[in-house]
Design a protein around this motif. Structure first.
Motif, short mmCIF file in Angstrom:
data_model
loop_
_atom_site.label_atom_id
_atom_site.label_comp_id
_atom_site.label_asym_id
_atom_site.label_seq_id
_atom_site.Cartn_x
_atom_site.Cartn_y
_atom_site.Cartn_z
N HIS A 106 93.10 -12.76 45.11
CA HIS A 106 92.26 -12.77 43.91
C HIS A 106 92.20 -11.37 43.30
CE1 HIS A 106 90.98 -16.30 46.10
NE2 HIS A 106 90.15 -16.68 45.14
N VAL A 107 92.06 -11.33 41.98
CA VAL A 107 91.72 -10.09 41.28
C VAL A 107 90.41 -10.36 40.53
CG1 VAL A 107 92.39 -8.40 39.55
CG2 VAL A 107 94.13 -9.43 41.02
N PHE A 108 89.36 -9.66 40.93
CA PHE A 108 88.05 -9.83 40.32
C PHE A 108 87.85 -8.72 39.27
CE2 PHE A 108 87.62 -11.60 44.58
CZ PHE A 108 87.06 -12.84 44.32
N TRP A 109 87.68 -9.11 38.02
CA TRP A 109 87.34 -8.16 36.95
C TRP A 109 85.86 -8.30 36.67
CZ3 TRP A 109 90.13 -4.44 34.32
CH2 TRP A 109 91.50 -4.39 34.59
N ILE A 110 85.10 -7.24 36.90
CA ILE A 110 83.66 -7.32 36.67
C ILE A 110 83.22 -6.22 35.70
CG2 ILE A 110 83.21 -8.37 38.92
CD1 ILE A 110 82.25 -5.73 39.94
N SER A 111 82.33 -6.58 34.82
CA SER A 111 81.75 -5.65 33.85
C SER A 111 80.30 -5.42 34.24
CB SER A 111 81.84 -6.24 32.43
OG SER A 111 81.12 -5.44 31.51
N ILE A 112 79.90 -4.15 34.34
CA ILE A 112 78.57 -3.83 34.85
C ILE A 112 77.88 -2.77 33.99
CG2 ILE A 112 79.31 -4.29 37.23
CD1 ILE A 112 79.22 -1.18 37.64
N SER A 113 76.59 -2.65 34.21
CA SER A 113 75.82 -1.51 33.71
C SER A 113 75.60 -0.58 34.89
CB SER A 113 74.48 -1.98 33.14
OG SER A 113 73.63 -0.87 32.90
N GLN A 114 76.17 0.64 34.81
CA GLN A 114 76.04 1.57 35.93
C GLN A 114 74.60 2.02 36.12
OE1 GLN A 114 78.21 1.89 33.35
NE2 GLN A 114 80.04 3.04 33.93
N ASP A 115 73.89 2.30 35.03
CA ASP A 115 72.54 2.82 35.13
C ASP A 115 71.57 1.78 35.67
OD1 ASP A 115 73.42 5.24 34.12
OD2 ASP A 115 72.97 4.69 32.04
#
Length: 234
Positions: A106-115
């Motif tokens: 699997h390749v998981f692409w995740i978008s996050i808020s670092q703060d």
């Protein structure tokens, strides 16, 4: 003495290297979550530059490949729950056959808020580096079922594997609308006191305020395209 200081430094860094700051618990289903199974967990750790990296720790599920093989014509759904966002779930779907051909990678692409340490979206893809070649030397879905493309008996006995790509949110500057309004008020007062009128066009006078707004809208659209319901919070 130097060795003692070095050992002490490693002791201080050990908790940073060993413990995740937050986690994403993953489960999967092949029938719309009528039945669901543990897929594993993504551990999120902050690096020294302030960004995050993710590590996928798969569940010990020896039946994973066989379940995909049995449901190869259904939908493979993965649901994520963030430890920092109680009550929220994030969904992504794909084709089970693609993961059978990628040896369950699997390749998981995740978008996050670092703060805020919050998950925005998650999308899962098969890892094409581990792709299994069919008899044509490539994946060809036209006119063939999943089982006809190649022999997948070896894959069916495996457990999930994967890597994680983390994308932090982009920080865009907000257009200075307050300064724009103040400029309009100043010009209005100047006209009321008999100052010479500025006969330039609206764009010529206020381009420095209009351009940032247009750029902000264009960049925002590019960074956060409408991707439908997939990968969004449920």
């Amino acid at each position: 003495m130097s060795n003692l200081l070095l050992n002490f430094a490693w002791f201080l860094l050990l908790p940073v290297a060993c413990f995740a700051e937050w986690t994403l618990n993953l489960e999967y289903s092949l029938n719309g979550f009528t039945n669901s199974y543990d897929l594993g967990v993504i551990e999120m750790r902050r690096t020294f530059d302030g960004n995050f990296t993710g590590t996928f720790k798969p569940a010990k599920d020896k039946n994973f490949g066989q379940r995909l093989l049995d449901a190869q014509d259904d939908t493979y759904s993965v649901r994520a729950k963030s430890s920092s966002q109680p009550g929220q779930t994030f969904l992504t779907t794909s084709d089970p056959c693609l993961f059978l051909h990628s040896n369950l990678f699997h390749v998981f692409w995740i978008s996050i808020s670092q703060d805020k340490q919050e998950l925005h979206t998650i999308t899962v893809f098969p890892d094409t580096v581990a792709w299994r070649n069919d008899e044509d030397g490539k994946y060809n879905s036209l006119g063939k079922s999943c089982s006809e493309k190649s022999s997948l008996s070896a894959t069916s006995s495996g457990s999930p594997k994967g890597i994680v790509h983390v994308v932090g949110e982009s920080t865009l500057s907000t257009p200075d609308t307050a300064a724009f309004v103040q400029k309009l008020e100043r010009e209005k007062r100047a006209k009321q006191h008999g100052a010479d009128a500025d006969n330039r066009s609206f764009i010529a006078k206020y381009w420095m305020y209009i351009v940032p707004v247009v750029l902000f809208a264009v960049i925002s659209s590019a960074v956060n395209p409408d991707a439908g319901a997939e990968g969004q919070a449920q």
